[in-house]
Structure formats: structure tokens, C-alpha cells
Design a protein around this motif. Structure first.
Motif, mmCIF file in Angstrom:
data_model
loop_
_atom_site.group_PDB
_atom_site.id
_atom_site.type_symbol
_atom_site.label_atom_id
_atom_site.label_comp_id
_atom_site.label_asym_id
_atom_site.label_seq_id
_atom_site.Cartn_x
_atom_site.Cartn_y
_atom_site.Cartn_z
ATOM 1 N N TYR A 26 0.818 -1.275 0.053
ATOM 2 C CA TYR A 26 0.044 0.056 -0.054
ATOM 3 C C TYR A 26 0.876 1.407 -0.069
ATOM 4 N N ILE A 27 1.892 1.379 1.021
ATOM 5 C CA ILE A 27 2.571 2.556 0.962
ATOM 6 C C ILE A 27 3.585 2.895 -0.282
ATOM 7 N N ASP A 28 4.130 1.956 -0.706
ATOM 8 C CA ASP A 28 4.853 1.959 -1.886
ATOM 9 C C ASP A 28 4.088 2.620 -3.088
ATOM 10 N N THR A 29 2.965 1.915 -3.157
ATOM 11 C CA THR A 29 2.067 2.233 -4.307
ATOM 12 C C THR A 29 1.398 3.706 -4.152
ATOM 13 N N VAL A 30 1.115 4.182 -2.839
ATOM 14 C CA VAL A 30 0.699 5.545 -2.877
ATOM 15 C C VAL A 30 1.911 6.412 -2.971
ATOM 16 N N LYS A 31 3.075 6.047 -3.079
ATOM 17 C CA LYS A 31 4.252 6.885 -3.302
ATOM 18 C C LYS A 31 4.470 7.075 -4.875
ATOM 19 N N ILE A 32 4.166 5.956 -5.392
ATOM 20 C CA ILE A 32 4.528 6.217 -6.923
ATOM 21 C C ILE A 32 3.137 6.454 -7.558
ATOM 22 N N CYS A 33 1.750 6.470 -7.181
ATOM 23 C CA CYS A 33 0.720 6.873 -8.105
ATOM 24 C C CYS A 33 -0.080 8.027 -7.327
ATOM 25 N N LYS A 34 0.824 8.935 -6.361
ATOM 26 C CA LYS A 34 0.239 9.711 -5.725
ATOM 27 C C LYS A 34 -0.257 11.115 -6.696
ATOM 28 N N VAL A 36 -1.029 10.358 -9.910
ATOM 29 C CA VAL A 36 -1.901 9.918 -10.940
ATOM 30 C C VAL A 36 -3.372 9.886 -10.549
ATOM 31 N N LYS A 37 -3.926 10.448 -11.645
ATOM 32 C CA LYS A 37 -5.558 10.633 -11.497
ATOM 33 C C LYS A 37 -6.341 9.158 -11.310
ATOM 34 N N GLU A 38 -7.173 9.262 -10.753
ATOM 35 C CA GLU A 38 -8.075 7.986 -10.542
ATOM 36 C C GLU A 38 -7.322 6.802 -9.967
ATOM 37 N N SER A 39 -6.569 7.008 -8.835
ATOM 38 C CA SER A 39 -5.692 5.963 -8.519
ATOM 39 C C SER A 39 -6.210 5.412 -7.042
ATOM 40 N N ASP A 40 -7.377 6.057 -6.721
ATOM 41 C CA ASP A 40 -7.855 5.709 -5.576
ATOM 42 C C ASP A 40 -7.931 4.232 -5.271
ATOM 43 N N HIS A 41 -8.406 3.585 -6.215
ATOM 44 C CA HIS A 41 -8.712 2.100 -6.155
ATOM 45 C C HIS A 41 -7.359 0.988 -6.173
ATOM 46 N N VAL A 42 -6.328 1.831 -6.658
ATOM 47 C CA VAL A 42 -5.021 1.023 -7.015
ATOM 48 C C VAL A 42 -4.416 0.702 -5.636
ATOM 49 N N GLU A 43 -4.297 1.636 -4.740
ATOM 50 C CA GLU A 43 -3.644 1.484 -3.659
ATOM 51 C C GLU A 43 -4.298 0.162 -2.789
ATOM 52 N N LEU A 44 -5.696 0.097 -2.836
ATOM 53 C CA LEU A 44 -6.430 -0.731 -2.068
ATOM 54 C C LEU A 44 -6.093 -2.211 -2.728
ATOM 55 N N ILE A 45 -6.179 -2.263 -4.132
ATOM 56 C CA ILE A 45 -5.933 -3.383 -5.000
ATOM 57 C C ILE A 45 -4.401 -4.098 -4.609
ATOM 58 N N SER A 46 -3.600 -3.165 -4.480
ATOM 59 C CA SER A 46 -2.313 -3.494 -4.067
ATOM 60 C C SER A 46 -1.982 -3.911 -3.067
ATOM 61 N N ALA A 47 -2.636 -3.313 -2.053
ATOM 62 C CA ALA A 47 -2.666 -3.841 -0.456
ATOM 63 C C ALA A 47 -3.290 -5.154 -0.418
ATOM 64 N N MET A 48 -4.376 -5.336 -0.958
ATOM 65 C CA MET A 48 -5.090 -6.811 -1.068
ATOM 66 C C MET A 48 -4.178 -7.888 -1.771
ATOM 67 N N ALA A 49 -3.581 -7.541 -2.713
ATOM 68 C CA ALA A 49 -2.483 -8.514 -3.453
ATOM 69 C C ALA A 49 -1.424 -8.654 -2.547
ATOM 70 N N GLY A 50 -0.845 -7.841 -1.996
ATOM 71 C CA GLY A 50 0.299 -8.172 -0.870
ATOM 72 C C GLY A 50 -0.384 -8.704 0.244
ATOM 73 N N GLY A 51 -1.663 -8.451 0.924
ATOM 74 C CA GLY A 51 -1.942 -8.844 2.206
ATOM 75 C C GLY A 51 -2.364 -10.392 2.039
ATOM 76 N N TRP A 52 -2.768 -10.858 0.795
ATOM 77 C CA TRP A 52 -3.236 -12.324 0.796
ATOM 78 C C TRP A 52 -2.173 -13.238 0.491
ATOM 79 N N SER A 53 -1.122 -12.484 0.068
ATOM 80 C CA SER A 53 0.207 -13.448 -0.141
ATOM 81 C C SER A 53 -0.136 -14.383 -1.368
ATOM 82 N N PRO A 54 -0.716 -14.092 -2.435
ATOM 83 C CA PRO A 54 -0.834 -15.181 -3.242
ATOM 84 C C PRO A 54 0.521 -15.619 -4.247
#
Length: 229
Positions: A26-34, A36-54
Motif C-alpha cells: 500500500y505505502i509503496d503504491t501510494v508513493k508512486i501513484c500519488k 496519477v488521477k483516478e488512482s484511489d482504487h489502485v492502493e487498495l488493490i495493491s494492498a489486497m494483493a500483498g496482504g493475501w500473499s498469492p
């Protein structure tokens, strides 16, 4: 067998949430996408992908879309050391995607080109999958997914399009899998999320049930067509 050993075995048979990995992604995605317009959902998706450790992350990208979701998924995959595959439908879409990613200064992930049936047959043990809701093969992609025995998290972005208002997870989940929980979120242009649990005895199976009613969406008219699979 001790209680701790039993818990370890159970955890190996299902996706387990990691707050630490979710936070890092989440934190790294916020830093890179801050910027970028319409990026509010990207941080959530990235955090979910990281958190579930697929062990395998799949994205089905649609031509004409931005690549912010790809950026977030790539960040999560690199934190996890996980395989991340992006699907595009043809060579034209591949060139469009690669150009957009490079223009953003991000690395190009593993790309596979082809139609849903051809590509999904090559990908097994899916544990995290993101599909752009504007793709006309949306239901087919989810229906052909060969899920891991540990279960899977499925996401549909751009879910508030006119053709997506009647989207239902139970239209793609067959008897070998079940929707453990699902939620629709008003972030980005709409985000539908489902946590899918697979029966242990079935494992590595497609979501779609044979002789089941299948729903397809006409992207031009928004009409829903139902037929036997």
C-alpha cells in the motif's frame, strides 16, 4: 500432532492475510501513484494483493484502459516474490500496454497474448485475479480460472459501467467452488470483490460448472444474454 502443527497445515491450505505485506504494498503504491488521477482504487488493490500473499497474480487488461492497476500489482508481486501475469487480447493491445507502462517508468510484467480460453488453459493455481469490467469476455475469464486449493480473491474493476449493473459472482461460480464473501465498493469506477473458497477434494478446477447457465454481456447495448454452458 500438536495444535500448532494442525494450524500450520490448515494455513497451508488457505490464503492467509498478512497485514505487514499489505502495508508495504500500500505505502509503496501510494508513493508512486500519488500524482496519477483516478488512482484511489489502485492502493487498495495493491494492498489486497500483498496482504493475501498469492503465489500467482493475474490481470486481464483492456485496451484503452490506464495501467495504474498494473503498477500496484507489480509492486505487490515484487514484495512477495510472486509471479504476476498480465493478459492482453492481441498484438495491438500488447504494444499499447507496453508503451503505456514504459511511459510511466514502470517495468513491463510477464505478458501473455491471446483469447480467454487459450490463455487461461496455460495458467493454473490462480490465487489473485483482476479483470477489467469493460472486457466482453469478463464472465468467460472468471469462469475458466483454474483456482488454487487455497482459494482465490477475484476482483472486477470498472464495475459501475452500464453493462455491469447486473454483475453476479454466482453466475460464474460452480459446484466445486463457492463465494465465501463478496463486496461492491464505490472506489475508482466501481470495484467488485469476491473471496472464493474451493472444496479441498476438487482443487485446481475451473469456476464454471458444466451444463450451467452462463451469462454474457453485450458491451455495445448492455444487454445480458443467458445460455447453457
Amino acid at each position: 500432532m500438536s495444535t500448532s502443527h494442525v494450524l500450520d497445515l490448515e494455513n497451508q491450505m488457505k490464503l492467509v492475510w498478512s497485514p505487514e505485506m499489505a502495508s508495504k504494498a500500500y505505502i509503496d503504491t501510494v508513493k508512486i501513484c500519488k500524482k496519477v488521477k483516478e488512482s484511489d482504487h489502485v492502493e487498495l488493490i495493491s494492498a489486497m494483493a500483498g496482504g493475501w500473499s498469492p503465489k500467482l497474480i493475474i490481470e486481464a487488461w483492456s485496451s484503452g484502459s490506464n495501467i495504474t492497476t498494473s503498477i500496484g500489482l507489480d509492486i505487490a508481486a515484487r514484495h512477495l516474490g510472486t509471479r504476476y501475469v498480465c493478459m492482453v487480447q492481441n498484438e495491438s493491445a500488447r504494444l499499447e500496454y507496453e508503451t503505456a507502462v514504459k511511459d510511466h517508468g514502470s517495468p513491463v510484467p510477464e505478458l501473455v497474448v491471446g483469447e480467454a480460453k487459450e490463455v487461461m488453459a496455460r495458467l493454473q493455481e490462480v490465487e489473485f485475479m483482476v479483470v477489467d469490467g469493460r472486457r466482453n469476455d469478463l464472465y468467460e475469464l472468471f469462469g475458466l480460472a483454474r483456482l488454487s486449493r487455497r482459494g482465490a480473491v477475484l476482483l472486477c474493476t470498472n464495475a459501475n459501467q452500464r453493462c455491469m449493473v447486473r454483475f453476479r459472482w454466482d453466475s460464474v461460480v460452480g459446484d466445486k467452488s463457492r463465494v465465501e464473501r463478496s463486496v461492491s465498493m464505490p472506489v475508482g469506477r466501481g470495484l467488485n470483490i469476491a473471496y472464493i473458497k474451493c472444496n479441498r477434494e476438487s482443487g485446481n478446477s475451473s469456476l464454471r460448472k458444466r451444463n450451467r447457465w452462463i451469462t454474457r454481456i453485450d458491451q455495445k447495448t448492455g444487454e445480458e444474454h443467458v445460455f447453457r454452458g
